[in-house]
Design an enzyme around this catalytic site. Sequence first.
Site, PDB file in Angstrom:
ATOM      1  CG  ASN A  53      -1.830   1.147   1.311  1.00 19.19           C
ATOM      2  OD1 ASN A  53      -1.416   2.284   1.079  1.00 19.19           O
ATOM      3  ND2 ASN A  53      -3.078   0.911   1.634  1.00 19.19           N
ATOM      4  CG  HIS A  69       0.996   6.614   4.429  1.00 14.55           C
ATOM      5  ND1 HIS A  69       0.090   7.595   4.744  1.00 14.55           N
ATOM      6  CD2 HIS A  69       0.522   5.467   4.955  1.00 14.55           C
ATOM      7  CE1 HIS A  69      -0.888   7.062   5.453  1.00 14.55           C
ATOM      8  NE2 HIS A  69      -0.658   5.773   5.596  1.00 14.55           N
ATOM      9  CG  HIS A  95      -8.227   4.056   1.061  1.00 10.66           C
ATOM     10  ND1 HIS A  95      -8.366   3.876   2.414  1.00 10.66           N
ATOM     11  CD2 HIS A  95      -9.459   4.400   0.593  1.00 10.66           C
ATOM     12  CE1 HIS A  95      -9.637   4.102   2.753  1.00 10.66           C
ATOM     13  NE2 HIS A  95     -10.309   4.424   1.669  1.00 10.66           N
ATOM     14  NE  ARG A 128      -9.384   8.365   4.256  1.00 10.33           N
ATOM     15  CZ  ARG A 128      -9.592   7.505   5.235  1.00 10.33           C
ATOM     16  NH1 ARG A 128      -8.814   6.455   5.378  1.00 10.33           N
ATOM     17  NH2 ARG A 128     -10.555   7.699   6.108  1.00 10.33           N
ATOM     18  NE  ARG A 188      -7.598  11.403   5.215  1.00  9.91           N
ATOM     19  CZ  ARG A 188      -7.995  10.815   6.341  1.00  9.91           C
ATOM     20  NH1 ARG A 188      -7.166  10.057   7.018  1.00  9.91           N
ATOM     21  NH2 ARG A 188      -9.214  10.975   6.792  1.00  9.91           N
ATOM     22  CD  GLU A 203      -7.093  -0.253   1.033  1.00  8.55           C
ATOM     23  OE1 GLU A 203      -7.221   0.817   1.655  1.00  8.55           O
ATOM     24  OE2 GLU A 203      -6.302  -1.127   1.367  1.00  8.55           O
ATOM     25  CB  THR A 233      -9.294   1.640   7.232  1.00  8.07           C
ATOM     26  OG1 THR A 233      -8.819   2.212   6.024  1.00  8.07           O
ATOM     27  CG2 THR A 233     -10.677   1.082   7.033  1.00  8.07           C
ATOM     28  CD  GLU A 241      -7.036  -6.150   3.033  1.00  9.70           C
ATOM     29  OE1 GLU A 241      -7.165  -5.992   1.796  1.00  9.70           O
ATOM     30  OE2 GLU A 241      -6.347  -5.399   3.743  1.00  9.70           O
ATOM     31  CG  HIS A 255      -5.274  -1.728   9.160  1.00  5.03           C
ATOM     32  ND1 HIS A 255      -4.753  -1.103  10.259  1.00  5.03           N
ATOM     33  CD2 HIS A 255      -5.867  -0.756   8.422  1.00  5.03           C
ATOM     34  CE1 HIS A 255      -5.032   0.184  10.199  1.00  5.03           C
ATOM     35  NE2 HIS A 255      -5.698   0.425   9.095  1.00  5.03           N
TER      36      HIS A 255
HETATM   37  N1  PXP Z   1      -5.819  -2.999   4.180  1.00  5.96           N
HETATM   38  C1  PXP Z   1      -6.748  -2.017   4.251  1.00  5.96           C
HETATM   39  C2  PXP Z   1      -8.141  -2.332   3.864  1.00  5.96           C
HETATM   40  C3  PXP Z   1      -6.389  -0.717   4.646  1.00  5.96           C
HETATM   41  O1  PXP Z   1      -7.332   0.252   4.701  1.00  5.96           O
HETATM   42  C4  PXP Z   1      -5.041  -0.458   4.943  1.00  5.96           C
HETATM   43  C5  PXP Z   1      -4.625   0.925   5.331  1.00  5.96           C
HETATM   44  O2  PXP Z   1      -4.787   1.798   4.284  1.00  5.96           O
HETATM   45  C6  PXP Z   1      -4.104  -1.506   4.845  1.00  5.96           C
HETATM   46  C7  PXP Z   1      -4.528  -2.776   4.482  1.00  5.96           C
HETATM   47  C8  PXP Z   1      -2.652  -1.305   5.123  1.00  5.96           C
HETATM   48  O3  PXP Z   1      -2.488  -1.013   6.474  1.00  5.96           O
HETATM   49  P1  PXP Z   1      -1.076  -0.510   7.004  1.00  5.96           P
HETATM   50  O4  PXP Z   1      -0.800   0.767   6.302  1.00  5.96           O
HETATM   51  O5  PXP Z   1      -1.294  -0.355   8.470  1.00  5.96           O
HETATM   52  O6  PXP Z   1      -0.079  -1.577   6.658  1.00  5.96           O
END
Ligand code: PXP
Length: 247
Positions: A7, A10, A43, A45, A49, A70, A101, A151, A196
Amino acid sequence: MIKLGVNIDHIATLRQARREGVPSVVEAALVCEKAGAYGITVHLREDRRHIQDYDAYNLREILKIKLNLEIAVTEKVLGVALDVKPDSVCIVPEKREELTTEGGLDVKNNKKNLSSVVSKLRKSGIVVSIFIDPDIEQVSACSEVGADAVELHTGKYSLLFKESSSLLTKCKDELNRIAEASKEALKRNLILNVGHGLDYENVGQVCKIYGVNEFNIGFSIISKAIFNGLQKAVFDMKKLIEHNSNL
Ligand code: PXP
């Protein structure tokens, strides 16, 4: 082997701090691709953001590996998803005020709406996953609304893990909850993804859960990259200054 989806939201968080186009989300995705990631997750959003619509379109065009988008169920974002046509969409709950999330989606109490969204996405050839807490009833509900995958939210496990370096009972209980929900997903022929809060310390235990297809990991990888990648960035900059000073 369990696949790794990275992901890269960031990278966009950092870019949006200045809005000058760097660091590039596409470049980050290509580095992940080169490093052996199975897929890229972003994601989109509602408040935009970090990831912007154009990121999703650019990634769709450039990536050879899987693109997972996402989204929360809002008309506008769903429209973008249907237009971008990522390989998969993960439906997530979303609150404006949250930093990330927070919980899984309540599929059990939103079956009608979700069935229609899942059907629209699937008709478009998109694999549909739903982000849920590790709860057997929520897994069953995902199957009932026609999702291809779940997931399972590992956020609670990750937080409990942080509270102690050894496996506390609570943490073990949460791992068991994930394992039980996983069994239900496999029983219902759902693709089993988890994610997550997973990081370099807590991922090992989750790897032991039977049948996991894919991890989605973001924050810990991007955080580590700041230090692991920084050395080369500083070295390259020093070399560049040195070189130009000699002109
Ligand atoms: N899965 C989902 C559905 C998420 O919303 C996120 C965070 O954006 C992640 C996985 C990844 O989480 P992390 O950034 O904490 O590894």
